[in-house]
Design a protein around this motif. Structure first.
Motif, PDB file in Angstrom:
ATOM      1  N   ILE A 278     -13.157 -44.077 -12.057  1.00 15.36           N
ATOM      2  CA  ILE A 278     -12.728 -43.907 -10.679  1.00 15.36           C
ATOM      3  C   ILE A 278     -13.963 -43.638  -9.829  1.00 15.36           C
ATOM      4  CG2 ILE A 278     -11.172 -42.729  -9.112  1.00 15.36           C
ATOM      5  CD1 ILE A 278      -9.822 -44.292 -11.431  1.00 15.36           C
ATOM      6  N   HIS A 279     -14.408 -44.681  -9.131  1.00 10.00           N
ATOM      7  CA  HIS A 279     -15.589 -44.580  -8.274  1.00 10.00           C
ATOM      8  C   HIS A 279     -15.246 -43.917  -6.944  1.00 10.00           C
ATOM      9  CE1 HIS A 279     -19.135 -45.681  -6.008  1.00 10.00           C
ATOM     10  NE2 HIS A 279     -18.449 -46.496  -5.227  1.00 10.00           N
ATOM     11  N   ALA A 280     -14.084 -44.228  -6.405  1.00 10.45           N
ATOM     12  CA  ALA A 280     -13.641 -43.635  -5.149  1.00 10.45           C
ATOM     13  C   ALA A 280     -12.123 -43.569  -5.157  1.00 10.45           C
ATOM     14  CB  ALA A 280     -14.124 -44.460  -3.955  1.00 10.45           C
ATOM     15  N   GLY A 281     -11.591 -42.509  -4.554  1.00 11.00           N
ATOM     16  CA  GLY A 281     -10.148 -42.382  -4.446  1.00 11.00           C
ATOM     17  C   GLY A 281      -9.557 -41.416  -5.455  1.00 11.00           C
ATOM     18  N   ALA A 282      -8.253 -41.319  -5.434  1.00 10.39           N
ATOM     19  CA  ALA A 282      -7.506 -40.410  -6.297  1.00 10.39           C
ATOM     20  C   ALA A 282      -6.055 -40.855  -6.279  1.00 10.39           C
ATOM     21  CB  ALA A 282      -7.643 -38.962  -5.813  1.00 10.39           C
ATOM     22  N   GLY A 283      -5.235 -40.266  -7.147  1.00  8.13           N
ATOM     23  CA  GLY A 283      -3.827 -40.601  -7.162  1.00  8.13           C
ATOM     24  C   GLY A 283      -3.151 -40.159  -8.436  1.00  8.13           C
ATOM     25  N   ARG A 284      -2.057 -40.815  -8.736  1.00  6.16           N
ATOM     26  CA  ARG A 284      -1.270 -40.519  -9.940  1.00  6.16           C
ATOM     27  C   ARG A 284      -1.122 -41.802 -10.746  1.00  6.16           C
ATOM     28  NH1 ARG A 284       3.839 -36.648 -10.996  1.00  6.16           N
ATOM     29  NH2 ARG A 284       2.048 -35.244 -10.999  1.00  6.16           N
ATOM     30  N   LEU A 285      -1.269 -41.662 -12.058  1.00  6.40           N
ATOM     31  CA  LEU A 285      -1.099 -42.773 -12.989  1.00  6.40           C
ATOM     32  C   LEU A 285       0.172 -42.534 -13.784  1.00  6.40           C
ATOM     33  CD1 LEU A 285      -2.356 -45.339 -14.398  1.00  6.40           C
ATOM     34  CD2 LEU A 285      -3.401 -43.739 -16.022  1.00  6.40           C
ATOM     35  N   GLU A 286       1.143 -43.442 -13.671  1.00  7.96           N
ATOM     36  CA  GLU A 286       2.364 -43.379 -14.470  1.00  7.96           C
ATOM     37  C   GLU A 286       2.205 -44.297 -15.676  1.00  7.96           C
ATOM     38  OE1 GLU A 286       5.707 -44.375 -12.054  1.00  7.96           O
ATOM     39  OE2 GLU A 286       5.602 -42.538 -10.862  1.00  7.96           O
ATOM     40  N   THR A 287       2.488 -43.766 -16.880  1.00  2.00           N
ATOM     41  CA  THR A 287       2.267 -44.530 -18.105  1.00  2.00           C
ATOM     42  C   THR A 287       3.434 -44.364 -19.061  1.00  2.00           C
ATOM     43  OG1 THR A 287       1.246 -42.890 -19.589  1.00  2.00           O
ATOM     44  CG2 THR A 287      -0.149 -43.793 -17.849  1.00  2.00           C
ATOM     45  N   THR A 288       3.402 -45.149 -20.122  1.00  2.00           N
ATOM     46  CA  THR A 288       4.380 -45.024 -21.195  1.00  2.00           C
ATOM     47  C   THR A 288       4.447 -43.590 -21.722  1.00  2.00           C
ATOM     48  OG1 THR A 288       3.881 -47.305 -21.849  1.00  2.00           O
ATOM     49  CG2 THR A 288       5.025 -45.919 -23.471  1.00  2.00           C
ATOM     50  N   PHE A 289       3.300 -42.903 -21.741  1.00  2.00           N
ATOM     51  CA  PHE A 289       3.207 -41.577 -22.354  1.00  2.00           C
ATOM     52  C   PHE A 289       3.396 -40.439 -21.357  1.00  2.00           C
ATOM     53  CE2 PHE A 289       0.793 -44.567 -24.892  1.00  2.00           C
ATOM     54  CZ  PHE A 289       1.259 -44.309 -26.177  1.00  2.00           C
ATOM     55  N   GLY A 290       3.660 -40.760 -20.103  1.00  4.42           N
ATOM     56  CA  GLY A 290       3.817 -39.731 -19.088  1.00  4.42           C
ATOM     57  C   GLY A 290       2.899 -39.991 -17.910  1.00  4.42           C
ATOM     58  N   VAL A 291       2.654 -38.942 -17.133  1.00  5.77           N
ATOM     59  CA  VAL A 291       1.890 -39.090 -15.895  1.00  5.77           C
ATOM     60  C   VAL A 291       0.605 -38.277 -15.968  1.00  5.77           C
ATOM     61  CG1 VAL A 291       3.948 -39.540 -14.529  1.00  5.77           C
ATOM     62  CG2 VAL A 291       3.100 -37.199 -14.741  1.00  5.77           C
ATOM     63  N   LEU A 292      -0.418 -38.783 -15.273  1.00  8.57           N
ATOM     64  CA  LEU A 292      -1.715 -38.121 -15.138  1.00  8.57           C
ATOM     65  C   LEU A 292      -2.149 -38.235 -13.684  1.00  8.57           C
ATOM     66  CD1 LEU A 292      -4.018 -39.268 -18.098  1.00  8.57           C
ATOM     67  CD2 LEU A 292      -3.504 -36.914 -17.495  1.00  8.57           C
ATOM     68  N   ASP A 293      -2.596 -37.126 -13.105  1.00  9.02           N
ATOM     69  CA  ASP A 293      -3.279 -37.202 -11.821  1.00  9.02           C
ATOM     70  C   ASP A 293      -4.746 -37.523 -12.086  1.00  9.02           C
ATOM     71  OD1 ASP A 293      -1.006 -36.580 -10.316  1.00  9.02           O
ATOM     72  OD2 ASP A 293      -1.320 -34.427 -10.590  1.00  9.02           O
ATOM     73  N   TYR A 294      -5.346 -38.313 -11.219  1.00  5.77           N
ATOM     74  CA  TYR A 294      -6.744 -38.691 -11.412  1.00  5.77           C
ATOM     75  C   TYR A 294      -7.497 -38.541 -10.108  1.00  5.77           C
ATOM     76  CZ  TYR A 294      -5.310 -43.161  -9.324  1.00  5.77           C
ATOM     77  OH  TYR A 294      -4.815 -44.125  -8.481  1.00  5.77           O
ATOM     78  N   ALA A 295      -8.818 -38.422 -10.229  1.00  5.56           N
ATOM     79  CA  ALA A 295      -9.678 -38.215  -9.066  1.00  5.56           C
ATOM     80  C   ALA A 295     -11.017 -38.874  -9.322  1.00  5.56           C
ATOM     81  CB  ALA A 295      -9.850 -36.727  -8.778  1.00  5.56           C
ATOM     82  N   ARG A 296     -11.872 -38.822  -8.319  1.00  7.46           N
ATOM     83  CA  ARG A 296     -13.194 -39.426  -8.421  1.00  7.46           C
ATOM     84  C   ARG A 296     -13.957 -38.863  -9.619  1.00  7.46           C
ATOM     85  NH1 ARG A 296     -18.018 -39.016  -3.874  1.00  7.46           N
ATOM     86  NH2 ARG A 296     -19.346 -40.656  -4.739  1.00  7.46           N
ATOM     87  N   GLY A 297     -14.626 -39.751 -10.363  1.00  8.66           N
ATOM     88  CA  GLY A 297     -15.397 -39.327 -11.522  1.00  8.66           C
ATOM     89  C   GLY A 297     -14.616 -39.296 -12.814  1.00  8.66           C
ATOM     90  N   ASP A 298     -13.329 -39.639 -12.766  1.00  7.17           N
ATOM     91  CA  ASP A 298     -12.523 -39.675 -13.984  1.00  7.17           C
ATOM     92  C   ASP A 298     -12.725 -40.983 -14.729  1.00  7.17           C
ATOM     93  OD1 ASP A 298     -11.256 -37.208 -13.965  1.00  7.17           O
ATOM     94  OD2 ASP A 298      -9.499 -37.933 -12.872  1.00  7.17           O
ATOM     95  N   TYR A 299     -12.776 -40.895 -16.071  1.00  6.04           N
ATOM     96  CA  TYR A 299     -12.532 -42.034 -16.943  1.00  6.04           C
ATOM     97  C   TYR A 299     -11.065 -41.965 -17.376  1.00  6.04           C
ATOM     98  CZ  TYR A 299     -17.507 -43.200 -17.883  1.00  6.04           C
ATOM     99  OH  TYR A 299     -18.820 -43.596 -17.808  1.00  6.04           O
ATOM    100  N   LEU A 300     -10.364 -43.088 -17.302  1.00  3.16           N
ATOM    101  CA  LEU A 300      -9.001 -43.212 -17.808  1.00  3.16           C
ATOM    102  C   LEU A 300      -9.010 -44.261 -18.913  1.00  3.16           C
ATOM    103  CD1 LEU A 300      -7.168 -43.446 -14.355  1.00  3.16           C
ATOM    104  CD2 LEU A 300      -7.506 -41.382 -15.737  1.00  3.16           C
ATOM    105  N   VAL A 301      -8.570 -43.881 -20.100  1.00  2.00           N
ATOM    106  CA  VAL A 301      -8.576 -44.783 -21.254  1.00  2.00           C
ATOM    107  C   VAL A 301      -7.130 -45.114 -21.600  1.00  2.00           C
ATOM    108  CG1 VAL A 301      -9.330 -45.120 -23.639  1.00  2.00           C
ATOM    109  CG2 VAL A 301     -10.701 -43.696 -22.076  1.00  2.00           C
ATOM    110  N   LEU A 302      -6.775 -46.402 -21.539  1.00  2.00           N
ATOM    111  CA  LEU A 302      -5.410 -46.851 -21.777  1.00  2.00           C
ATOM    112  C   LEU A 302      -5.397 -47.853 -22.922  1.00  2.00           C
ATOM    113  CD1 LEU A 302      -5.776 -46.762 -18.326  1.00  2.00           C
ATOM    114  CD2 LEU A 302      -3.315 -46.750 -18.658  1.00  2.00           C
ATOM    115  N   PRO A 303      -4.753 -47.505 -24.050  1.00  2.06           N
ATOM    116  CA  PRO A 303      -4.712 -48.436 -25.187  1.00  2.06           C
ATOM    117  C   PRO A 303      -3.982 -49.735 -24.836  1.00  2.06           C
ATOM    118  CG  PRO A 303      -4.026 -46.219 -25.843  1.00  2.06           C
ATOM    119  CD  PRO A 303      -4.094 -46.229 -24.354  1.00  2.06           C
ATOM    120  N   ARG A 304      -4.395 -50.790 -25.505  1.00  3.83           N
ATOM    121  CA  ARG A 304      -3.720 -52.087 -25.361  1.00  3.83           C
ATOM    122  C   ARG A 304      -2.202 -51.897 -25.491  1.00  3.83           C
ATOM    123  NH1 ARG A 304      -5.245 -57.511 -27.626  1.00  3.83           N
ATOM    124  NH2 ARG A 304      -7.086 -56.499 -28.485  1.00  3.83           N
ATOM    125  N   GLY A 305      -1.446 -52.541 -24.636  1.00  6.34           N
ATOM    126  CA  GLY A 305       0.010 -52.496 -24.719  1.00  6.34           C
ATOM    127  C   GLY A 305       0.660 -51.372 -23.946  1.00  6.34           C
TER     128      GLY A 305
END
Length: 367
Positions: A114-141
């Motif tokens: 996340i280079h700029a911005g923020a928000g919420r990520l909805e996924t199969t496994f639940g939700v994560l809030d994210y912000a600048r400087g975060d790495y988000l790792v999402l497995p295939r599928g």
């Protein structure tokens, strides 16, 4: 990727050399690291009388390149724009708006920075809030969607054909670089929106299939196991440093993919020993294409690079610090950069989107 060092115990020496690499170079020389396996394999250091980047012109396709991703304009609520790729990894620029559909990558794992911005990520496994400087790792599928908050959004997407893992820290111990306890995983919540017709856009072989459901497809009420979505922020990554020796880029490895590595360069103190190099040494990229994405701060080894820009140094041609970087490094106590590096074993190819935002004069910036 092989992460073992097969160097012999004692190196051969010819001519004028320094006994300790990157420290007390012979007067009037420039050091080049000539190394296999991206600094993990057999290595020699060459001491030259001129910088290896002091070229006058380059003819042909093999040249250092730079791109200004700020000039890319992704369209729609979620349309990643690919700018570099090979069979193992593809790099994209993403600027999503609120998605009224879900997305699933059947081609590989997704790593977002996340280079700029923020928000919420909805996924199969639940939700994560994210912000600048975060790495988000999402497995295939994984099925997911971004719900960005207000303000500009800009993400670097590193798509891996193989599974994303964490490198072995070896003698540094399992808590070095970042403690796995700093990793965050999603929390399960009931779907935020009521049942309606939902679409899942599934990418396979770079084509999109749309599957429709009469209910929210992320209706998981429980899960267990060791495969999930996860998040780590750069503020929780602690770079390895040495006051007496300039460490190679591989010391900053954050993730491993199939035939590529992701490294994170973060603020750190400069080397204190008077004769120690403070900037990256010249090297020849024998086995890897090197891509650097600049997110924040002043990148101390080169001028003319700002946030949102990318440099690409392909195999076969040298690169290293810009001429002014060496004396400038003696005027500061520490770096303030945040940058993401992708080293790819197989040669990368630029897309037409990259060509449209290329800084054409980058190759001459070492003059």
């Amino acid at each position: 990727m092989k992460l073992t060092n097969e160097s012999s115990l004692f190196p051969l020496r010819k001519g004028r050399v320094t006994r300790q690499a990157h420290v007390d170079l012979p007067e009037g020389t420039f050091e080049e690291e000539f190394a296999r396996q991206g600094f993990f394999g057999r290595t020699s250091h060459l001491y030259r009388t001129h910088p290896v980047t002091a070229w006058t012109r380059i003819e042909g396709p093999l040249r250092p390149r730079s791109y200004d991703l700020n000039r890319l304009e992704p369209g729609g609520p979620f349309e990643p724009v690919c700018f570099l790729r090979n069979e193992d990894v593809a790099l994209h620029w993403v600027a999503p708006s609120a998605m009224d559909f879900f997305y699933r990558n059947a081609d590989g794992d997704d790593v977002y920075f996340i280079h700029a911005g923020a928000g919420r990520l909805e996924t199969t496994f639940g939700v994560l809030d994210y912000a600048r400087g975060d790495y988000l790792v999402l497995p295939r599928g994984t099925t997911y969607r971004f719900l960005p908050s207000a303000g500009p959004q800009a993400y670097l997407l590193i798509e891996s054909a193989g599974e994303i893992t964490i490198p072995d820290r070896n003698q540094l111990g399992p808590n070095a670089i970042f403690d796995p306890a700093m990793i965050d995983t999603p929390d399960l919540e009931p779907p935020a929106e009521p049942d309606r017709e939902w679409a899942v856009h599934i990418k396979r072989r770079n084509a999109i299939t749309r599957v429709y459901y009469p209910f929210n497809p992320n209706d998981v009420v429980g899960w267990k196991g060791d495969l999930t979505v996860w998040r780590i922020n750069v503020k929780d990554i602690r770079p390895v440093v040495s006051p007496r020796y300039h460490l190679p880029p591989s010391a900053h490895s954050t993730f491993l993919g199939r035939n590529f590595v992701i490294c994170t360069f973060l603020p750190r103190p400069f080397e204190e020993e008077p004769g120690a190099m403070r900037v990256p040494f010249y090297h020849a990229n024998i086995d890897y294409d090197e891509v650097l994405f600049y997110s924040d701060g002043h990148f101390f080894s080169r001028e003319g690079i700002g946030p949102g820009m990318v440099t690409w140094h392909p195999q076969g041609i040298h690169h290293g610090p810009h001429p002014k970087a060496i004396p400038a490094s003696r005027l500061k106590d520490r770096t303030d950069e945040v940058a993401v590096m992708v080293d790819a074993f197989h040669p990368l190819e630029a897309t037409p989107a990259a060509a449209a935002v290329e800084n054409e004069a980058y190759w001459s910036s070492w003059k």
